[in-house]
Design a protein around this motif. Structure first.
Motif, PDB file in Angstrom:
ATOM      1  N   PRO A   2       2.707   7.959  -7.022  1.00  0.00           N
ATOM      2  CA  PRO A   2       3.488   8.869  -5.863  1.00  0.00           C
ATOM      3  C   PRO A   2       2.221   9.539  -5.119  1.00  0.00           C
ATOM      4  O   PRO A   2       1.224   9.895  -5.138  1.00  0.00           O
ATOM      5  CB  PRO A   2       4.091   9.599  -6.690  1.00  0.00           C
ATOM      6  N   SER A   3       2.967  10.085  -4.105  1.00  0.00           N
ATOM      7  CA  SER A   3       2.127  10.884  -2.859  1.00  0.00           C
ATOM      8  C   SER A   3       3.040  11.459  -1.839  1.00  0.00           C
ATOM      9  O   SER A   3       4.136  11.199  -1.904  1.00  0.00           O
ATOM     10  CB  SER A   3       1.292   9.891  -1.946  1.00  0.00           C
ATOM     11  N   ALA A   4       2.585  12.551  -1.302  1.00  0.00           N
ATOM     12  CA  ALA A   4       3.281  13.213  -0.217  1.00  0.00           C
ATOM     13  C   ALA A   4       2.313  13.892   0.778  1.00  0.00           C
ATOM     14  O   ALA A   4       1.211  13.960   0.461  1.00  0.00           O
ATOM     15  CB  ALA A   4       3.944  14.497  -1.062  1.00  0.00           C
ATOM     16  N   GLY A   5       3.100  13.999   2.020  1.00  0.00           N
ATOM     17  CA  GLY A   5       2.062  14.437   3.327  1.00  0.00           C
ATOM     18  C   GLY A   5       2.692  14.761   4.393  1.00  0.00           C
ATOM     19  O   GLY A   5       3.813  14.612   4.542  1.00  0.00           O
ATOM     20  N   LEU A   6       1.972  15.118   5.304  1.00  0.00           N
ATOM     21  CA  LEU A   6       2.357  15.310   6.738  1.00  0.00           C
ATOM     22  C   LEU A   6       1.819  14.271   7.900  1.00  0.00           C
ATOM     23  O   LEU A   6       0.569  14.003   7.741  1.00  0.00           O
ATOM     24  CB  LEU A   6       2.142  16.868   7.139  1.00  0.00           C
ATOM     25  N   GLY A  66     -10.755   7.148 -11.913  1.00  0.00           N
ATOM     26  CA  GLY A  66     -11.098   6.066 -11.289  1.00  0.00           C
ATOM     27  C   GLY A  66     -10.014   5.416 -10.109  1.00  0.00           C
ATOM     28  O   GLY A  66     -10.107   4.210  -9.694  1.00  0.00           O
ATOM     29  N   ILE A  67      -9.030   6.221  -9.804  1.00  0.00           N
ATOM     30  CA  ILE A  67      -8.218   6.093  -8.604  1.00  0.00           C
ATOM     31  C   ILE A  67      -8.796   6.451  -7.374  1.00  0.00           C
ATOM     32  O   ILE A  67      -8.977   7.770  -7.282  1.00  0.00           O
ATOM     33  CB  ILE A  67      -6.834   6.270  -8.981  1.00  0.00           C
ATOM     34  N   ALA A  68      -8.920   5.722  -6.557  1.00  0.00           N
ATOM     35  CA  ALA A  68      -9.510   6.023  -5.207  1.00  0.00           C
ATOM     36  C   ALA A  68      -8.463   6.418  -4.358  1.00  0.00           C
ATOM     37  O   ALA A  68      -7.385   5.841  -4.227  1.00  0.00           O
ATOM     38  CB  ALA A  68     -10.426   4.788  -4.458  1.00  0.00           C
ATOM     39  N   THR A  69      -8.522   7.805  -3.589  1.00  0.00           N
ATOM     40  CA  THR A  69      -7.496   8.273  -2.792  1.00  0.00           C
ATOM     41  C   THR A  69      -8.073   8.478  -1.422  1.00  0.00           C
ATOM     42  O   THR A  69      -9.512   8.626  -1.261  1.00  0.00           O
ATOM     43  CB  THR A  69      -7.034   9.707  -3.576  1.00  0.00           C
ATOM     44  N   GLU A  70      -7.122   8.815  -0.358  1.00  0.00           N
ATOM     45  CA  GLU A  70      -7.580   8.847   0.884  1.00  0.00           C
ATOM     46  C   GLU A  70      -6.685  10.018   1.428  1.00  0.00           C
ATOM     47  O   GLU A  70      -5.502   9.876   1.230  1.00  0.00           O
ATOM     48  CB  GLU A  70      -7.059   7.751   1.851  1.00  0.00           C
ATOM     49  N   GLY A 118       0.965  -1.348  -0.016  1.00  0.00           N
ATOM     50  CA  GLY A 118      -0.125   0.050  -0.104  1.00  0.00           C
ATOM     51  C   GLY A 118       0.901   1.129   0.035  1.00  0.00           C
ATOM     52  O   GLY A 118       1.851   1.315   0.531  1.00  0.00           O
ATOM     53  N   VAL A 119       0.345   2.275  -0.680  1.00  0.00           N
ATOM     54  CA  VAL A 119       1.015   3.601  -0.571  1.00  0.00           C
ATOM     55  C   VAL A 119       0.055   4.748  -0.054  1.00  0.00           C
ATOM     56  O   VAL A 119      -1.186   4.639  -0.382  1.00  0.00           O
ATOM     57  CB  VAL A 119       1.361   3.996  -2.204  1.00  0.00           C
ATOM     58  N   ARG A 120       0.585   5.475   1.022  1.00  0.00           N
ATOM     59  CA  ARG A 120      -0.332   6.391   1.736  1.00  0.00           C
ATOM     60  C   ARG A 120      -0.909   7.353   0.540  1.00  0.00           C
ATOM     61  O   ARG A 120      -0.198   7.847  -0.071  1.00  0.00           O
ATOM     62  CB  ARG A 120       0.780   6.983   2.562  1.00  0.00           C
ATOM     63  N   GLY A 121      -2.020   7.713   0.815  1.00  0.00           N
ATOM     64  CA  GLY A 121      -2.589   8.563   0.000  1.00  0.00           C
ATOM     65  C   GLY A 121      -3.483   7.849  -1.153  1.00  0.00           C
ATOM     66  O   GLY A 121      -4.461   8.215  -1.624  1.00  0.00           O
TER      67      GLY A 121
END
Length: 738
Positions: free
Chosen positions: A694-698, A724-728, A626-629
């Motif tokens: 890819p993703s980025a965050g705090l 179609g890509i579900a994100t969080e 899994g990848v965050r986001g």
């Protein structure tokens, strides 16, 4: 005019009080259901000065147990320090009334208690358990409050009445007259000894108190010693005239001892650092201590990081023969290793984690390795160490202090429950025995309660030195749209732990029974459609070269983990056995360290996995991260189905990498982390780099209530915006220990 001795003051102004001696032995007298657990609560006194505050804290810790009754403390001098005896008397009673009067005046007593509480609360009060030692501390403290104001004859009497489970306490104080200092006389001082500044606060008109007299006597005795009179004594006496206390400091110098011979051994040091113990100089033990500190400082300045300097003197009629020995601490040895704070953990477990043994050199490296093992073990919230030289200079005592995790840890995000520090092989003497839940052997039981993943795992890394065992039973359900696969699995691993507890090698034998959904739903998917029992063989290895700080945060070094799993025989539809390999590599770099020992850390992490098979496989054999986001269903390999839809499965190749910077906040285990993360899943001829997410965050992590509740809040921006890509975007999680 009244002239006469003050009997109480004579006792009060005895020779200057020496610092409290270290505690050389601790014992418990009286009935208690679990003597070992009770003893662990007071073992922290060993090697430390037997101050009233330390003894009070020990009594309060013991008093938290319901089976210790009323606690009193007896102190006995020994050759190495002081023996402390905790006297336990049943039954326990509770303070029902706590009254303080001053010359019969209740209002003045209330005011006195308020003044005392403003500085430091009294040990006892209404509703608290009655302990004779704490009552004695309160009585002496209130009495000394008046003596500090010059009421030298102040007394305090206690009347204690117990009826059933209730105790009534009445402290009656009588301040007596107030005295001030008058004339100060010093006698018996050898000619040539300067008294300038020796009397300190012992001045006419000041309130007559014990501290200025003790301080002046100690200063005078120190000057006599430095002049070459190590046996000198100073006895204060007091006489009062109409409320004025006249003080006489009577010194007895004794013979003057000069250095007759000096020998230096061990490391080479310059003569300039030894001038105070040169031949012909006056000898005093305090001078020897000062020389030892100076020599040690000089050695450290030359690159000797762990110097140990001993200055000893042998006296004879000719004078003192002084020996100065300098060495590295690595050349010294450990006399005893003690553990504090381990309420349930067995000593054999602690000794497997600590690399120091009796007879070893107490080097900083060995102590740090031991602390690193304790922190990495997962058994303790905190770990620290103390080093104390033996009084005869023959070696060192080492104390390791730990704070254990609670029995149960709940992780709401992972939907798991962990039972910490268990001992399933222990049979308690009775169910009423404290800690009868079979604890202390370092075993860990993890229970996952997710709807699609239910598992129970027993980890036992300390059954025998170097031996680790692991037993797992689980039920997993894999879902890919309308496709499901249910697996029941069991695994047994027995392996080796070595390299200072940093390396593990665990062979694992497993069986897995899989039930797929209806075969027609698998058409077009690389999944096995048979219902069968699979036997697996795996090898799990892990090398941990990281170092953690006092908050258990890895700040330096890294870890490498590798797991290889295979089946001993080809599966239906395959000509060769399948093989699955997963690896994890993490590196930590300290960027900055603050004064509290917290670190700003840069961290790189890479996870990678691959499945090698020449035909259809089980879903649980495949690889995905899994990848965050992004939701878990987004990172899947896509397979077209006959109805022109597609299914997302775990792939044959997958990877995930992240780069992050962790910045600690002032509160313990609070931090903000900025991260960048990316990953991909591939199948067949796809390369792992074709479809990257890819993703980025705090991320903010926090710890509350003494680390009993910990959690995180996270905001992530998915940098891939395909339809179609579900994100969080937001995610929170946490758990607690109880």
């Amino acid at each position: 005019m009244v002239v006469g001795p003050l009997a109480l003051a004579l006792a009060l102004f005895a020779p200057a009080v020496a610092p409290p001696l270290p505690v050389s032995d601790v014992s418990l007298h009286g009935a208690v259901s679990d003597p070992r657990a009770a003893r662990l609560l007071v073992d922290g006194l060993l090697g430390r000065p037997a101050t009233d505050a330390a003894l009070q804290a020990a009594v309060e810790r013991l008093g938290e147990r319901p089976d210790t009754g009323q606690i009193d403390v007896l102190r006995e001098p020994t050759r190495d320090g002081e023996r402390v005896v905790f006297q336990l008397t049943q039954p326990r009673t509770w303070v029902d009334s706590y009254v303080v009067t001053v010359d019969g005046d209740l209002d003045e007593g209330i005011a006195l208690v308020r003044r005392a509480d403003a500085q430091r609360p009294l040990a006892l009060g209404v509703g608290r358990a009655w302990h004779p030692f704490l009552g004695r501390l309160d009585r002496e403290r209130l009495r000394d409050t008046y003596r500090q104001l010059g009421h030298l004859q102040a007394t305090a009497e206690a009347v204690v009445e117990t009826r059933g489970e209730l105790t009534r306490v009445h402290l009656s104080l009588h301040p007596g007259p107030r005295f001030v200092f008058g004339e100060v006389t010093v006698t018996g001082v050898p000619e040539g000894l300067s008294l300038h500044g020796a009397l300190g606060a012992l001045t006419a008109g000041a309130p007559a108190r014990s501290e200025p007299i003790d301080a002046a006597a100690a200063e005078l005795q120190g000057r006599l010693c430095a002049h070459g009179h190590p046996d000198a004594t100073v006895v204060p006496t007091v006489r009062q005239v109409d409320g004025v206390a006249h003080v006489t400091l009577a010194a007895t110098a004794g013979p003057r001892i000069m250095v007759a011979h000096r020998a230096v051994s061990g490391l080479t040091v310059p003569d300039a650092t030894l001038g105070a113990v040169a031949v012909g100089a006056p000898w005093c033990p305090a001078t020897g201590d000062r020389v030892a500190r100076g020599v040690a400082a000089w050695l450290r300045s030359t690159g000797v990081l762990d110097p140990e300097v001993l200055v000893r003197a042998t006296r004879s009629p000719a004078g003192a023969a002084v020996t100065v020995t300098s060495r590295r601490r690595a050349d010294a040895t450990v006399k005893r290793v003690w553990f504090e704070g381990a309420v349930v953990t067995h000593e054999r477990v602690l000794r497997q984690l600590v690399v120091l043994r009796e007879g070893d050199a107490p080097t900083p490296e060995a102590i740090e390795r031991s602390l690193a093992n304790l922190r990495r073990s997962g058994l303790f919230r905190r770990a620290s160490a103390r080093l104390l030289p033996a009084r005869d200079g023959s070696g060192y005592y080492v104390w390791f202090r730990v704070r254990e995790w609670e029995l149960i840890t709940i992780n709401a995000g992972q939907k798991s429950v962990t039972l910490n520090n268990m001992n399933l092989l222990r049979v308690p003497r009775s169910l009423s025995e404290p800690h009868a839940l079979w604890r202390g052997a370092g075993q860990r039981i993890e229970i996952r309660t997710d709807t699609d993943w239910r598992a129970t795992t027993l980890h036992d890394p300390y059954a025998l030195p170097g031996l680790i065992t692991q037993i797992t039973g689980e039920k997993r359900t894999f879902r890919w749209g309308f496709v499901t696969e249910t697996t029941y699995a069991g695994r047994l691993g027995v392996g080796w732990r070595g390299l200072n507890n940093r390396f593990t090698l665990l062979p694992v034998l497993g069986v897995a029974y899989t039930t797929p959904s209806a075969p027609s739903t698998h058409d077009g998917l690389p999944l096995r459609q048979d219902e069968d029992l699979d036997v697996t063989v795996a090898l799990e290895t892990r090398l941990d070269l990281s170092d953690a700080d006092g908050e258990r945060i890895a700040y330096r070094g890294g870890t490498l983990g590798l797991t290889v799993t295979t089946g001993p025989r080809p599966a239906p539809g395959n000509d060769l056995p399948w093989l699955r390999a997963t690896a994890r590599l993490q590196g930590n770099v300290p960027i900055w360290r603050n004064g509290d020992g917290q670190h700003i850390v840069g961290r790189l992490t890479l996870d990678a996995g691959a499945l090698f098979a020449d035909g259809p496989t089980r879903g649980w054999q495949r690889v995905a991260y899994g990848v965050r986001g992004y939701t878990a269903s987004s990172l899947r390999a896509r397979f077209p189905l006959p109805d022109e839809s597609d299914a997302g499965l775990a792939g044959e190749h997958a990877w995930r990498g992240s780069a992050e910077v962790r910045v600690p906040l002032p509160a313990r285990r609070h931090a903000i982390t900025a991260f960048f993360e990316a990953g991909s899943v591939a199948h067949g001829d796809q390369t792992p780099w074709e479809d990257v997410y890819p993703s980025a965050g705090l991320r903010y992590v926090f710890s509350l209530f003494g680390e009993r509740v910990e959690g995180y809040a996270q905001a992530t921006l998915a940098l891939r915006g395909d339809d179609g890509i579900a994100t969080e975007i937001f995610d929170v999680g946490g758990g607690g220990s109880f």
